[in-house]
Design a protein around this motif. Structure first.
Motif, short mmCIF file in Angstrom:
data_model
loop_
_atom_site.label_atom_id
_atom_site.label_comp_id
_atom_site.label_asym_id
_atom_site.label_seq_id
_atom_site.Cartn_x
_atom_site.Cartn_y
_atom_site.Cartn_z
N VAL A 300 -92.80 -2.42 20.78
CA VAL A 300 -92.05 -1.39 20.73
C VAL A 300 -93.00 0.02 20.67
CG1 VAL A 300 -90.38 -0.05 19.35
CG2 VAL A 300 -89.98 -2.40 19.63
N PHE A 304 -93.01 3.27 23.54
CA PHE A 304 -92.91 4.61 23.51
C PHE A 304 -94.12 5.40 23.82
CE2 PHE A 304 -89.19 3.03 20.73
CZ PHE A 304 -88.21 3.99 21.27
N ASN A 334 -85.95 3.46 27.99
CA ASN A 334 -85.10 2.39 27.66
C ASN A 334 -85.27 0.97 28.29
OD1 ASN A 334 -82.58 3.63 25.76
ND2 ASN A 334 -83.49 5.32 27.05
N ILE A 365 -84.01 -3.67 19.25
CA ILE A 365 -84.86 -2.54 18.65
C ILE A 365 -84.74 -1.51 19.63
CG2 ILE A 365 -86.94 -1.62 17.83
CD1 ILE A 365 -87.51 -4.50 16.62
N MET A 366 -85.31 -1.67 20.95
CA MET A 366 -85.33 -0.68 22.08
C MET A 366 -83.73 -0.21 22.28
SD MET A 366 -88.42 0.03 22.48
CE MET A 366 -88.04 1.03 24.01
N VAL A 368 -81.50 0.38 20.56
CA VAL A 368 -81.11 1.36 19.48
C VAL A 368 -81.95 2.40 19.46
CG1 VAL A 368 -80.88 1.57 17.00
CG2 VAL A 368 -79.99 -0.40 17.87
N LEU A 369 -83.24 2.40 19.27
CA LEU A 369 -84.26 3.54 19.29
C LEU A 369 -84.29 4.19 20.65
CD1 LEU A 369 -87.26 1.85 17.39
CD2 LEU A 369 -85.25 3.12 16.42
N LEU A 372 -81.33 6.85 20.98
CA LEU A 372 -81.49 7.88 19.91
C LEU A 372 -82.55 8.79 20.16
CD1 LEU A 372 -81.10 5.73 16.72
CD2 LEU A 372 -79.47 7.23 17.70
N PHE A 373 -83.60 8.24 20.81
CA PHE A 373 -84.76 9.05 21.25
C PHE A 373 -84.52 9.98 22.31
CE2 PHE A 373 -89.24 9.28 23.48
CZ PHE A 373 -89.32 10.35 23.08
#
Length: 451
Positions: A300, A304, A334, A365-366, A368-369, A372-373
């Motif tokens: 993860v 990013f 994403n 996890i990805m 969700v994050l 949001l990012f």
């Protein structure tokens, strides 16, 4: 009685998915992790759900979901965008793919699960989710943004890469070791790709005539039947059902009926895709997450970091600044359905069993994050731009033009005794103001792209 219980259980799961999906929409999350979580809750490995439900009960429906996901991806492939700007798109999109896939493969080798597993991990961590990207651009109202054409262009190149990558992966996962059978299978796979893309490029009129019918019911049966048919052909010739569905989607997307197909296919895709993600969640075992959690966290962070670097590179290639770079990185970071598709293929090929929990936890996890990012990227970019402005102001205080103004003031007052014709305070202030204005003009020019 067994059928009634299965229908009851499945109905309950879909209603629960609806409720959780409504909550997810409130915070800007896509539906993919919601369906996976519902499947995970109902998984026989957890025992949290009061009703018994097996993954095998919806396996065929889940396959339809996989087929329609790739079919829709092919349907949305923009040929005019690609062939009209092929050179620029190949440079920018190719750079993105090479950076993310290359480092993803090295990461997979470092994990130590095997070379074939490393190739799959590279695809999982290195390919963006076209569905989530498109959805986020619409929901965040960024279709008119300066960086959006670049993002869509990279996505188009990524779609082509997925087709080639799946053709290679299917051969690698087949377990074939002799050289000539491998060459033959790869040749067949690439011939299939070339023929289908050729038909899509120059056979649009012929395809349109074949699709011509005024009966909506028969039209739906026709395109759905073609998607399933070519998925089967892809599976038989060794390029997987996913790539077969993708390629017939590209061909039908070149016809005059693309919009009509989309109107019918999108609701079907959403329903069947829900079964695909639900089915994947049913196969997950939370107890196995502990064995992959460290690797997932590293993956993860790596994803990013790579996307931020790639976003900066792409923005510079296209003459854009920091805000566009952050928006690009946030959107392209994403990951989603393709990662799960690769996990499904790896399980059927008998690869390391840890790939499935790795893919499941990574996507959870990805998914969700990532959104949001993306939702906060403009705010992050604005803060970075303000920081750059503050740095420019600090630099302005040491600007040569300002120094020249100060020297003028010092020269005007140097060596003067009391009672001499000393410049007035107003004259000094005027000189300083002029020097500051010149410095502002230079700082403004330095922020321009062509400076």
């Amino acid at each position: 009685m067994h059928l009634g219980q299965d229908l009851l259980t499945l109905g309950v799961l879909l209603v629960v998915a609806y409720g959780l999906g409504r909550l997810a929409k409130l915070v800007g999350l896509p539906s993919i992790p919601v369906y996976m979580i519902v499947g995970l809750l109902a998984s026989p490995h957890t025992g949290w759900f009061p009703l018994n439900f097996e993954s095998a009960d919806i396996e065929l429906i889940a396959v339809f979901g996989l087929v329609l996901l790739l079919f829709s991806l092919g349907l949305e492939f923009d040929q005019e965008e690609f062939f009209g700007n092929a050179g620029k798109l190949l440079i920018s999109g190719g750079s993105y793919v090479l950076i993310n896939m290359g480092i993803g493969f090295l990461f997979g080798m470092m994990v130590g699960w095997g070379t074939r597993e490393a190739l799959v991990i590279a695809g999982m961590t290195g390919t963006s989710s076209s569905a989530i990207i498109t959805k986020l651009l619409i929901e965040l109202r960024r279709l008119a943004n300066k960086e959006t054409p670049m993002i869509l262009g990279v996505t188009v190149v990524g779609d082509i890469f997925i087709a080639v990558y799946l053709a290679i992966v299917s051969v690698v996962l087949s377990g074939q070791t002799e050289i000539w059978p491998i060459v033959l299978q790869l040749s067949v796979a690439f011939l299939f790709l070339v023929v289908m893309f050729t038909i899509a490029r120059w056979g649009g009129r012929v395809v349109s005539r074949l699709m011509r019918t005024k009966d909506d019911e028969l039209f739906t049966i026709l395109f759905f039947g073609l998607a399933v048919l070519f998925a089967g052909i892809g599976e038989i010739i060794g390029v997987t059902d996913a790539i077969g569905a993708f390629l017939i989607g590209v061909v039908l997307g070149a016809s005059n009926y693309r919009s009509k197909i989309e109107r019918v296919a999108v609701p079907l895709r959403d329903v069947f895709a829900a079964f695909f993600f639900l089915n994947f969640g049913l196969a997950l075992n939370i107890a196995e997450f502990g064995s992959v959690i460290t690797i997932v966290v590293i993956a993860v962070v790596m994803t990013f970091a790579l996307n931020i670097g790639s976003g900066i590179l792409l923005a510079r290639l296209h003459g854009m600044g920091a805000p566009e770079a952050i928006n690009t990185a946030a959107i392209l970071a994403n990951r989603g359905e393709f990662t799960l598709i690769l996990a499904t293929l790896s399980v059927s090929a008998g690869l390391d069993h840890r790939l499935q929990p790795f893919a499941g936890l990574y996507v959870l996890i990805m998914a969700v994050l990532g959104p949001l990012f993306a939702a906060n990227s403009e705010r992050i970019g604005a803060r970075m731009f303000r920081s750059a402005e503050r740095a420019a102001v600090q630099h302005r205080e040491r600007d040569p033009i300002l120094d020249e103004g100060i020297n003028l003031v010092e020269a005007a007052t140097a060596g003067m005794e009391p009672g001499d014709d000393t410049p007035t305070k107003e004259a000094v202030d005027r000189i300083v103001e002029q020097a500051m204005q010149q410095s502002d003009d230079v700082a403004e020019r330095r922020r321009e792209p062509d400076y």
